[in-house]
Design a protein around this motif. Structure first.
Motif, PDB file in Angstrom:
ATOM      1  N   LYS A 177      -8.664  13.918  -6.017  1.00 57.99           N
ATOM      2  CA  LYS A 177      -9.437  12.680  -5.955  1.00 57.99           C
ATOM      3  C   LYS A 177     -10.556  12.825  -4.922  1.00 57.99           C
ATOM      4  CE  LYS A 177      -5.597   9.539  -7.113  1.00 57.99           C
ATOM      5  NZ  LYS A 177      -4.871   8.316  -6.717  1.00 57.99           N
ATOM      6  N   PRO A 178     -11.597  11.992  -5.037  1.00 57.29           N
ATOM      7  CA  PRO A 178     -12.645  11.974  -3.999  1.00 57.29           C
ATOM      8  C   PRO A 178     -12.029  11.539  -2.671  1.00 57.29           C
ATOM      9  CG  PRO A 178     -13.367  10.827  -5.969  1.00 57.29           C
ATOM     10  CD  PRO A 178     -11.909  11.073  -6.146  1.00 57.29           C
ATOM     11  N   SER A 179     -12.655  11.923  -1.592  1.00 54.95           N
ATOM     12  CA  SER A 179     -12.137  11.566  -0.269  1.00 54.95           C
ATOM     13  C   SER A 179     -12.703  10.262   0.261  1.00 54.95           C
ATOM     14  CB  SER A 179     -12.408  12.704   0.726  1.00 54.95           C
ATOM     15  OG  SER A 179     -13.754  13.113   0.681  1.00 54.95           O
ATOM     16  N   VAL A 180     -13.646   9.649  -0.490  1.00 52.80           N
ATOM     17  CA  VAL A 180     -14.211   8.360  -0.106  1.00 52.80           C
ATOM     18  C   VAL A 180     -14.014   7.384  -1.265  1.00 52.80           C
ATOM     19  CG1 VAL A 180     -16.313   7.106   0.537  1.00 52.80           C
ATOM     20  CG2 VAL A 180     -15.934   9.419   1.400  1.00 52.80           C
ATOM     21  N   PRO A 181     -13.475   6.174  -0.991  1.00 48.09           N
ATOM     22  CA  PRO A 181     -13.299   5.183  -2.045  1.00 48.09           C
ATOM     23  C   PRO A 181     -14.622   4.850  -2.738  1.00 48.09           C
ATOM     24  CG  PRO A 181     -12.102   4.530  -0.088  1.00 48.09           C
ATOM     25  CD  PRO A 181     -12.950   5.700   0.304  1.00 48.09           C
ATOM     26  N   ILE A 182     -14.525   4.465  -4.011  1.00 49.59           N
ATOM     27  CA  ILE A 182     -15.704   4.164  -4.821  1.00 49.59           C
ATOM     28  C   ILE A 182     -15.795   2.662  -5.037  1.00 49.59           C
ATOM     29  CG2 ILE A 182     -16.798   4.527  -7.067  1.00 49.59           C
ATOM     30  CD1 ILE A 182     -15.221   7.192  -7.189  1.00 49.59           C
ATOM     31  N   GLU A 212     -13.123   3.581   8.071  1.00 50.65           N
ATOM     32  CA  GLU A 212     -14.191   4.531   7.787  1.00 50.65           C
ATOM     33  C   GLU A 212     -13.582   5.819   7.226  1.00 50.65           C
ATOM     34  OE1 GLU A 212     -17.390   3.856   8.000  1.00 50.65           O
ATOM     35  OE2 GLU A 212     -16.948   1.832   8.736  1.00 50.65           O
ATOM     36  N   PHE A 213     -14.267   6.433   6.263  1.00 48.04           N
ATOM     37  CA  PHE A 213     -13.740   7.622   5.600  1.00 48.04           C
ATOM     38  C   PHE A 213     -14.695   8.799   5.777  1.00 48.04           C
ATOM     39  CE2 PHE A 213     -11.881   3.989   3.510  1.00 48.04           C
ATOM     40  CZ  PHE A 213     -10.565   4.364   3.295  1.00 48.04           C
ATOM     41  N   ASP A 214     -14.119   9.987   5.985  1.00 41.15           N
ATOM     42  CA  ASP A 214     -14.905  11.215   6.049  1.00 41.15           C
ATOM     43  C   ASP A 214     -15.071  11.765   4.634  1.00 41.15           C
ATOM     44  OD1 ASP A 214     -15.031  11.130   8.822  1.00 41.15           O
ATOM     45  OD2 ASP A 214     -13.145  12.233   9.037  1.00 41.15           O
ATOM     46  N   ASP A 215     -16.307  12.069   4.262  1.00 43.34           N
ATOM     47  CA  ASP A 215     -16.558  12.631   2.936  1.00 43.34           C
ATOM     48  C   ASP A 215     -16.325  14.135   2.980  1.00 43.34           C
ATOM     49  OD1 ASP A 215     -17.331  13.304   0.421  1.00 43.34           O
ATOM     50  OD2 ASP A 215     -19.276  12.284   0.489  1.00 43.34           O
ATOM     51  N   ARG A 216     -15.178  14.557   2.464  1.00 48.71           N
ATOM     52  CA  ARG A 216     -14.832  15.975   2.408  1.00 48.71           C
ATOM     53  C   ARG A 216     -14.843  16.498   0.970  1.00 48.71           C
ATOM     54  NH1 ARG A 216      -9.496  17.235   5.306  1.00 48.71           N
ATOM     55  NH2 ARG A 216     -10.545  19.231   5.779  1.00 48.71           N
ATOM     56  N   GLY A 217     -15.441  15.688   0.089  1.00 51.35           N
ATOM     57  CA  GLY A 217     -15.491  16.097  -1.314  1.00 51.35           C
ATOM     58  C   GLY A 217     -14.189  15.773  -2.027  1.00 51.35           C
ATOM     59  N   THR A 218     -14.016  16.356  -3.182  1.00 58.51           N
ATOM     60  CA  THR A 218     -12.801  16.153  -3.965  1.00 58.51           C
ATOM     61  C   THR A 218     -11.684  17.019  -3.392  1.00 58.51           C
ATOM     62  OG1 THR A 218     -14.059  15.628  -5.957  1.00 58.51           O
ATOM     63  CG2 THR A 218     -11.770  16.291  -6.261  1.00 58.51           C
ATOM     64  N   ARG A 219     -10.538  16.401  -3.119  1.00 60.09           N
ATOM     65  CA  ARG A 219      -9.427  17.096  -2.470  1.00 60.09           C
ATOM     66  C   ARG A 219      -8.126  16.822  -3.211  1.00 60.09           C
ATOM     67  NH1 ARG A 219     -10.759  20.542   1.640  1.00 60.09           N
ATOM     68  NH2 ARG A 219      -8.886  19.966   2.843  1.00 60.09           N
ATOM     69  N   VAL A 250      -3.459  17.510   0.966  1.00 58.48           N
ATOM     70  CA  VAL A 250      -2.618  18.711   0.874  1.00 58.48           C
ATOM     71  C   VAL A 250      -3.396  19.898   0.307  1.00 58.48           C
ATOM     72  CG1 VAL A 250      -0.481  17.386   0.708  1.00 58.48           C
ATOM     73  CG2 VAL A 250      -1.735  17.968  -1.380  1.00 58.48           C
ATOM     74  N   GLU A 251      -4.717  19.800   0.320  1.00 57.82           N
ATOM     75  CA  GLU A 251      -5.566  20.861  -0.228  1.00 57.82           C
ATOM     76  C   GLU A 251      -5.254  22.214   0.418  1.00 57.82           C
ATOM     77  OE1 GLU A 251      -8.619  22.423  -2.664  1.00 57.82           O
ATOM     78  OE2 GLU A 251      -7.974  20.325  -2.615  1.00 57.82           O
ATOM     79  N   ASP A 252      -4.990  22.213   1.724  1.00 56.65           N
ATOM     80  CA  ASP A 252      -4.794  23.464   2.449  1.00 56.65           C
ATOM     81  C   ASP A 252      -3.335  23.708   2.814  1.00 56.65           C
ATOM     82  OD1 ASP A 252      -7.616  23.865   2.463  1.00 56.65           O
ATOM     83  OD2 ASP A 252      -7.773  22.461   4.150  1.00 56.65           O
TER      84      ASP A 252
END
Length: 359
Positions: A258-263, A276-283, A321-323
């Protein structure tokens, strides 16, 4: 039998090892120790481990926990840490041998309850030496002690102080010496011996270990350093202790990229917070079956260094849990190390299974 999740795993043998190290330090100073297991809701296995390690009494802030501990047949005095509640005075006198008090009014209520039950109750007068939680202000203490000395069925046995809980004030030679001086003033005013001087909680251990603790301080109320192996002033590891004493295990109930920032337009969340959310892309994100109703989600550290806690709602914990370095799949278990606040919630929550692990 399949272990349920979420579950809190307690390792009382390891806690007992920690207790032996800490209690030996206190006993070498000539002090007695009250074992505080309230962060585990006085779990019987934990209490027994502390007793076997040499605790001189059992202490808790909840009278219900002291009632449970009394039922274990420990044959040691019990101490109530929380300021006594007047409406519960009879239960308090019945199940707590000693209470910590911060007003003459509380002492009068306990005196009357003890008189009605035909017992003598012991009390410690708490002195506020700067942390601004409970305690009589130092210049009022002698007057209170003198009045308490006249109360029937009540024995004032000493004074005490609490530090590093509300105000974060560190125990020092100066505030411990102030406590000793106030005890001496109370002794002169009341004519009582006041042999016990309770010098605080786990936060007093660094001063004790330094060799600078005044010799007159002869009692400590120790919990967190024993149970979590931590120096409570900075949460570093306490020398010689173990930190693998408790473990939270939750289960993955959803696993999606899912994206790391709500839409979309955002307002406050369910807890009235603007996040506040950090934009780390899709994770790759996992949801576990535990939430803020059970624990402080900010106080649990994944044991897999590649997993990161993103946040949580009432019932769900959200992880990145990407990493992850351990296998991740639906139904997989994820382990965490809780801090003190998180452990308190886990122990209290009826929705978290409590499991005793030996060794």
């Amino acid at each position: 039998m399949i272990a349920q999740t979420p579950r809190l795993e307690l390792y009382p043998d390891r806690i007992g090892e920690n207790a032996k190290i800490v209690y030996d330090l206190c006993h070498a100073h000539g002090a007695t120790v009250a074992a505080v297991a309230k962060v585990t809701c006085a779990n019987p296995s934990v209490v027994h481990a502390m007793m076997r390690a040499g605790a001189d009494m059992v202490a808790d802030s909840r009278i219900q926990n002291l009632m449970s501990a009394t039922a274990l047949g420990l044959e040691r005095p019990s101490m109530l840490l929380r300021i006594p509640t007047p409406s519960a005075a009879h239960d308090i006198v019945r199940y707590a041998d000693i209470t910590l008090n911060s007003s003459l009014g509380s002492l009068q209520v306990l005196s009357e309850a003890a008189r009605m039950l035909g017992v003598t109750h012991e009390a410690v007068l708490m002195i506020d030496v700067g942390d601004l939680r409970e305690g009589v202000w130092p210049d009022h203490a002698a007057k209170v002690a003198k009045a308490a000395a006249a109360l029937p069925n009540l024995e004032l046995v000493g004074v005490g102080a609490n530090l590093a809980c509300y105000g974060g004030v560190i125990p020092s030679v100066e505030n411990m010496r102030l406590l000793v001086d106030v005890r001496n003033e109370c002794r002169d005013a009341s004519g009582l011996e006041l042999p016990l001087i309770s010098g605080g909680n786990s936060s007093s251990l660094p001063l004790l270990a330094s060799g600078k603790m005044p010799a007159e301080i002869n009692h400590f109320r120790i919990g967190e350093t024993v149970i979590l192996g931590s120096n409570v002033l900075d949460r570093s590891d306490w020398p010689g202790t173990r930190q693998d004493t408790v473990r939270l295990v939750a289960e993955i109930v959803e696993l999606e990229r899912k994206p790391s920032v709500p839409i979309g337009l955002r307002a406050q969340n369910a807890f009235g917070e603007t996040v506040e959310f950090d934009d780390r892309g899709t994770r790759l994100r996992a949801i576990c079956n535990i939430g803020r109703q059970d624990t402080s989600v900010d106080g649990i550290l994944p044991q897999d260094p590649g997993i990161r806690v993103i946040g949580g709602s009432s019932d769900h914990l959200i992880l990145d849990v990407e990493d992850a370095t351990t296998p991740i799949h639906l139904g997989a278990e994820v382990a965490f190390t809780p801090n003190y606040g998180a452990l308190l919630g886990l122990s209290t929550s009826p929705y978290v299974e409590k499991i005793i692990r030996r060794g």
